[in-house]
Design an enzyme around this catalytic site. Structure first.
Site, PDB file in Angstrom:
ATOM      1  N   GLY A  34       0.830  -1.206   0.000  1.00 30.13           N
ATOM      2  CA  GLY A  34       0.000   0.000   0.000  1.00 30.13           C
ATOM      3  C   GLY A  34       0.860   1.250   0.000  1.00 30.13           C
ATOM      4  O   GLY A  34       2.099   1.182  -0.085  1.00 30.13           O
ATOM      5  N   ASP A  55       0.518  -8.946   1.367  1.00 29.57           N
ATOM      6  CA  ASP A  55      -0.548  -8.074   0.863  1.00 29.57           C
ATOM      7  C   ASP A  55      -1.462  -8.876  -0.051  1.00 29.57           C
ATOM      8  O   ASP A  55      -1.006  -9.742  -0.793  1.00 29.57           O
ATOM      9  CB  ASP A  55       0.063  -6.890   0.096  1.00 29.57           C
ATOM     10  CG  ASP A  55      -0.852  -5.686   0.078  1.00 29.57           C
ATOM     11  OD1 ASP A  55      -1.968  -5.794  -0.479  1.00 29.57           O
ATOM     12  OD2 ASP A  55      -0.468  -4.639   0.615  1.00 29.57           O
ATOM     13  N   ASN A  56      -2.755  -8.588   0.033  1.00 28.91           N
ATOM     14  CA  ASN A  56      -3.692  -9.246  -0.885  1.00 28.91           C
ATOM     15  C   ASN A  56      -4.112  -8.319  -2.036  1.00 28.91           C
ATOM     16  O   ASN A  56      -4.982  -8.662  -2.809  1.00 28.91           O
ATOM     17  CB  ASN A  56      -4.946  -9.746  -0.140  1.00 28.91           C
ATOM     18  CG  ASN A  56      -5.780  -8.605   0.412  1.00 28.91           C
ATOM     19  OD1 ASN A  56      -5.341  -7.459   0.398  1.00 28.91           O
ATOM     20  ND2 ASN A  56      -6.965  -8.914   0.907  1.00 28.91           N
ATOM     21  N   THR A  59      -6.398  -2.896  -1.861  1.00 31.14           N
ATOM     22  CA  THR A  59      -6.343  -1.466  -2.203  1.00 31.14           C
ATOM     23  C   THR A  59      -4.931  -1.031  -2.584  1.00 31.14           C
ATOM     24  O   THR A  59      -4.727   0.111  -2.980  1.00 31.14           O
ATOM     25  CB  THR A  59      -6.826  -0.594  -1.018  1.00 31.14           C
ATOM     26  OG1 THR A  59      -6.045  -0.915   0.140  1.00 31.14           O
ATOM     27  CG2 THR A  59      -8.299  -0.843  -0.723  1.00 31.14           C
ATOM     28  N   ASP A  80      -3.846 -12.948   2.184  1.00 30.29           N
ATOM     29  CA  ASP A  80      -4.923 -12.255   2.884  1.00 30.29           C
ATOM     30  C   ASP A  80      -4.704 -12.524   4.371  1.00 30.29           C
ATOM     31  O   ASP A  80      -4.848 -13.674   4.823  1.00 30.29           O
ATOM     32  CB  ASP A  80      -6.277 -12.804   2.416  1.00 30.29           C
ATOM     33  CG  ASP A  80      -7.428 -12.094   3.117  1.00 30.29           C
ATOM     34  OD1 ASP A  80      -7.216 -11.495   4.188  1.00 30.29           O
ATOM     35  OD2 ASP A  80      -8.558 -12.153   2.586  1.00 30.29           O
ATOM     36  N   LYS A 115     -13.140  -6.875   9.030  1.00 29.32           N
ATOM     37  CA  LYS A 115     -12.504  -8.190   9.177  1.00 29.32           C
ATOM     38  C   LYS A 115     -10.982  -8.062   9.330  1.00 29.32           C
ATOM     39  O   LYS A 115     -10.365  -8.764  10.132  1.00 29.32           O
ATOM     40  CB  LYS A 115     -12.857  -9.068   7.970  1.00 29.32           C
ATOM     41  CG  LYS A 115     -12.590 -10.534   8.193  1.00 29.32           C
ATOM     42  CD  LYS A 115     -13.161 -11.361   7.066  1.00 29.32           C
ATOM     43  CE  LYS A 115     -12.791 -12.816   7.219  1.00 29.32           C
ATOM     44  NZ  LYS A 115     -13.073 -13.595   6.017  1.00 29.32           N
ATOM     45  N   ASN A 123      -4.513 -12.335  13.750  1.00 20.84           N
ATOM     46  CA  ASN A 123      -3.490 -13.148  13.082  1.00 20.84           C
ATOM     47  C   ASN A 123      -2.108 -12.493  13.141  1.00 20.84           C
ATOM     48  O   ASN A 123      -1.098 -13.166  13.355  1.00 20.84           O
ATOM     49  CB  ASN A 123      -3.887 -13.404  11.623  1.00 20.84           C
ATOM     50  CG  ASN A 123      -5.039 -14.391  11.529  1.00 20.84           C
ATOM     51  OD1 ASN A 123      -5.289 -15.157  12.463  1.00 20.84           O
ATOM     52  ND2 ASN A 123      -5.750 -14.387  10.414  1.00 20.84           N
ATOM     53  N   TYR A 169     -14.605   1.824   9.839  1.00 21.41           N
ATOM     54  CA  TYR A 169     -13.162   2.063   9.917  1.00 21.41           C
ATOM     55  C   TYR A 169     -12.764   2.457  11.339  1.00 21.41           C
ATOM     56  O   TYR A 169     -11.871   1.839  11.933  1.00 21.41           O
ATOM     57  CB  TYR A 169     -12.794   3.166   8.931  1.00 21.41           C
ATOM     58  CG  TYR A 169     -11.318   3.484   8.868  1.00 21.41           C
ATOM     59  CD1 TYR A 169     -10.393   2.542   8.421  1.00 21.41           C
ATOM     60  CD2 TYR A 169     -10.843   4.743   9.226  1.00 21.41           C
ATOM     61  CE1 TYR A 169      -9.035   2.846   8.347  1.00 21.41           C
ATOM     62  CE2 TYR A 169      -9.495   5.056   9.149  1.00 21.41           C
ATOM     63  CZ  TYR A 169      -8.592   4.113   8.709  1.00 21.41           C
ATOM     64  OH  TYR A 169      -7.253   4.422   8.634  1.00 21.41           O
ATOM     65  N   ARG A 210      -9.112  10.610  -1.167  1.00 27.16           N
ATOM     66  CA  ARG A 210      -8.587  11.494  -0.122  1.00 27.16           C
ATOM     67  C   ARG A 210      -8.317  12.865  -0.729  1.00 27.16           C
ATOM     68  O   ARG A 210      -8.034  13.003  -1.930  1.00 27.16           O
ATOM     69  CB  ARG A 210      -7.325  10.894   0.499  1.00 27.16           C
ATOM     70  CG  ARG A 210      -7.682   9.666   1.331  1.00 27.16           C
ATOM     71  CD  ARG A 210      -6.497   9.084   2.077  1.00 27.16           C
ATOM     72  NE  ARG A 210      -5.911   7.958   1.400  1.00 27.16           N
ATOM     73  CZ  ARG A 210      -5.160   7.039   1.994  1.00 27.16           C
ATOM     74  NH1 ARG A 210      -4.914   7.103   3.264  1.00 27.16           N
ATOM     75  NH2 ARG A 210      -4.651   6.046   1.305  1.00 27.16           N
TER      76      ARG A 210
HETATM   77  P1  NAD Z   1      -3.472   1.603   1.461  1.00 23.33           P
HETATM   78  O1  NAD Z   1      -4.861   1.242   1.080  1.00 23.33           O
HETATM   79  O2  NAD Z   1      -2.606   2.237   0.416  1.00 23.33           O
HETATM   80  O3  NAD Z   1      -2.704   0.344   2.028  1.00 23.33           O
HETATM   81  C1  NAD Z   1      -3.342  -0.699   2.725  1.00 23.33           C
HETATM   82  C2  NAD Z   1      -2.781  -2.010   2.212  1.00 23.33           C
HETATM   83  O4  NAD Z   1      -3.386  -3.086   2.954  1.00 23.33           O
HETATM   84  C3  NAD Z   1      -3.097  -2.253   0.739  1.00 23.33           C
HETATM   85  O5  NAD Z   1      -1.939  -2.598   0.039  1.00 23.33           O
HETATM   86  C4  NAD Z   1      -4.106  -3.407   0.762  1.00 23.33           C
HETATM   87  O6  NAD Z   1      -4.060  -4.187  -0.385  1.00 23.33           O
HETATM   88  C5  NAD Z   1      -3.674  -4.140   2.033  1.00 23.33           C
HETATM   89  N1  NAD Z   1      -4.709  -5.000   2.612  1.00 23.33           N
HETATM   90  C6  NAD Z   1      -5.994  -4.682   2.917  1.00 23.33           C
HETATM   91  N2  NAD Z   1      -6.632  -5.748   3.438  1.00 23.33           N
HETATM   92  C7  NAD Z   1      -5.721  -6.766   3.480  1.00 23.33           C
HETATM   93  C8  NAD Z   1      -5.782  -8.117   3.910  1.00 23.33           C
HETATM   94  N3  NAD Z   1      -6.896  -8.656   4.396  1.00 23.33           N
HETATM   95  N4  NAD Z   1      -4.660  -8.871   3.789  1.00 23.33           N
HETATM   96  C9  NAD Z   1      -3.510  -8.338   3.295  1.00 23.33           C
HETATM   97  N5  NAD Z   1      -3.413  -7.067   2.864  1.00 23.33           N
HETATM   98  C10 NAD Z   1      -4.491  -6.277   2.966  1.00 23.33           C
HETATM   99  O7  NAD Z   1      -3.599   2.553   2.746  1.00 23.33           O
HETATM  100  P2  NAD Z   1      -2.462   3.395   3.491  1.00 23.33           P
HETATM  101  O8  NAD Z   1      -2.815   4.819   3.397  1.00 23.33           O
HETATM  102  O9  NAD Z   1      -1.110   2.948   3.089  1.00 23.33           O
HETATM  103  O10 NAD Z   1      -2.741   2.945   5.003  1.00 23.33           O
HETATM  104  C11 NAD Z   1      -1.967   1.917   5.606  1.00 23.33           C
HETATM  105  C12 NAD Z   1      -2.360   1.772   7.067  1.00 23.33           C
HETATM  106  O11 NAD Z   1      -2.152   3.008   7.760  1.00 23.33           O
HETATM  107  C13 NAD Z   1      -3.832   1.394   7.261  1.00 23.33           C
HETATM  108  O12 NAD Z   1      -3.926   0.476   8.323  1.00 23.33           O
HETATM  109  C14 NAD Z   1      -4.471   2.717   7.642  1.00 23.33           C
HETATM  110  O13 NAD Z   1      -5.588   2.533   8.447  1.00 23.33           O
HETATM  111  C15 NAD Z   1      -3.346   3.415   8.389  1.00 23.33           C
HETATM  112  N6  NAD Z   1      -3.497   4.881   8.319  1.00 23.33           N
HETATM  113  C16 NAD Z   1      -3.189   5.582   7.188  1.00 23.33           C
HETATM  114  C17 NAD Z   1      -3.344   6.957   7.152  1.00 23.33           C
HETATM  115  C18 NAD Z   1      -2.967   7.790   5.955  1.00 23.33           C
HETATM  116  O14 NAD Z   1      -3.067   9.028   6.005  1.00 23.33           O
HETATM  117  N7  NAD Z   1      -2.525   7.213   4.861  1.00 23.33           N
HETATM  118  C19 NAD Z   1      -3.853   7.627   8.283  1.00 23.33           C
HETATM  119  C20 NAD Z   1      -4.185   6.872   9.405  1.00 23.33           C
HETATM  120  C21 NAD Z   1      -3.988   5.502   9.419  1.00 23.33           C
END
Ligand code: NAD
Length: 335
Positions: A34, A55-56, A59, A80, A115, A123, A169, A210
């Site tokens: 991500g 990563d799955n 997103t 996942d 989930k 996990n 969320y 965003r």
């Molecule tokens: P993102 O969507 O770019 O990254 C999330 C990643 O998690 C993706 O690559 C997605 O494929 C992976 N993912 C989702 N469900 C999964 C699963 N079941 N198994 C394996 N992989 C899975 O989002 P991000 O902005 O990089 O955010 C990353 C983390 O940081 C998140 O937990 C988010 O809540 C937290 N966060 C981000 C922000 C921000 O401003 N970007 C702010 C607060 C918290």
């Protein structure tokens, strides 16, 4: 007793104790493909730490870590983490970042979001426990909801609507925080919680909904920049490199958190839009659109704890971070 007194006197102050650096040799990053996860994988490899990225691609995209796949210390596994998770070999750090994070994503994927915050966190904690690894949960400023205390210190319990659209969320992260705390107290796992405030930078998806990537995409295309409400609501936005520094500082400390990591420079959404238009050299106008339900009115971290226990402060100002991010989006467009 004199010996006890001596021990007490020679103990470092608590804030000093947390600056004792821990070193890691092999980390697991869930959600590593991500936006934030990919920057973390890169920073860990740069620091000489091997990385297993799970990563799955719900997103995130493999493209985000394509530049790392030839690195001898890097392994990318499609997985996942709400299913059974197994990683062979030693692991001394688990960074749990898997979760849809943008409102567009979690509103479209409400059950997946709950989930991964619940079963995915079980996990990931189970993996850390089995390996004897330090565990760091990526939580969020959204745990404060639409805050009634400003700026938000870690001691604030928040103002969240569990049955509103954003509840999936906010509550999944609040549950994940409680579960992380329970693993610490019940199983002695060495845990940490970071509450991340809005972060921006290269590798955000242009269509992830965003504000900053949306504004940049619209400004570069010469389209109207859509500001929600009258744009007076505020956000405090942190450049991704600063966030990664803060997360690695928390991981290397023994601090359990929660610790806020975010840039306390507070801007109104209208100011952000105006700066993006200027920074992109665009002639776009601003168009005001309805505000989403439960959209927070204000958002600003109290970063006293991060400053005192981690010695962390953001270093990249908005003007500089915006310039770097616009450049990256421009390059993507050209590709
Ligand atoms: P993102 O969507 O770019 O990254 C999330 C990643 O998690 C993706 O690559 C997605 O494929 C992976 N993912 C989702 N469900 C999964 C699963 N079941 N198994 C394996 N992989 C899975 O989002 P991000 O902005 O990089 O955010 C990353 C983390 O940081 C998140 O937990 C988010 O809540 C937290 N966060 C981000 C922000 C921000 O401003 N970007 C702010 C607060 C918290």
């Amino acid at each position: 007793m004199p010996s006890v007194q001596h021990t007490q006197q020679s103990q470092p102050a608590p804030e000093q104790a947390y600056r004792e650096p821990r070193t890691f040799s092999r980390a697991v990053v869930t959600g590593g493909a991500g936006f934030l996860g990919s920057h973390l994988c890169e920073a860990l490899l740069d620091a000489g730490v091997e990385v297993v990225c799970l990563d799955n691609f719900l997103t995130g995209v493999p493209d985000n870590v394509a530049h790392l796949v030839d690195h001898p210390g890097f392994r990318l596994r499609r997985c996942d983490i709400t299913e059974y998770v197994h990683v062979s070999g030693e692991v001394d750090l688990v960074l749990h970042f898997a979760s849809p994070a943008s409102p567009v994503d979690y509103l479209k994927l409400p059950l997946e979001t709950m989930k991964v915050g619940a079963t995915g966190t079980w996990n990931a904690l189970g993996l850390a426990r089995a390996k004897g690894a330090r565990f760091l949960l990526a939580s969020t400023s959204e745990t404060y909801g639409d805050p009634q205390v400003h700026p938000q210190p870690e001691t604030y319990w928040g103002h969240v609507n569990p049955v509103g659209p954003r509840g999936v969320y906010d509550e999944s992260k609040r549950y994940a925080e409680a579960l992380t705390t329970a693993y610490r107290t019940a199983h002695g796992v060495d845990t940490a919680i970071v509450r991340i405030f809005n972060t921006y930078g290269p590798r955000m998806r242009a269509a992830d909904g965003r504000a900053i990537p949306t504004f940049i995409r619209q400004a570069l295309a010469g389209e109207p920049v859509t500001v929600a409400g009258d744009g007076s609501q505020t956000r405090s936005i942190c450049y991704v490199d600063d966030l990664v520094d803060g997360i690695l500082a928390l991981a290397a400390s023994g601090h359990p958190g929660p610790v806020n990591i975010g840039n306390p420079e507070e801007l109104s959404v209208r100011e952000i839009a105006e700066d993006v238009i200027a920074g992109a050299g665009s002639a776009s106008t601003i168009e005001y659109v309805p505000r989403p339900v439960d959209d927070p009115q204000v958002r600003r971290p109290d970063t006293t704890l991060a400053r005192t226990v981690l010695g962390w402060e953001p270093r990249v100002g908005w003007a500089d971070g915006l310039k770097r991010t616009v450049e990256w989006f421009r390059e993507q467009q050209a590709r």
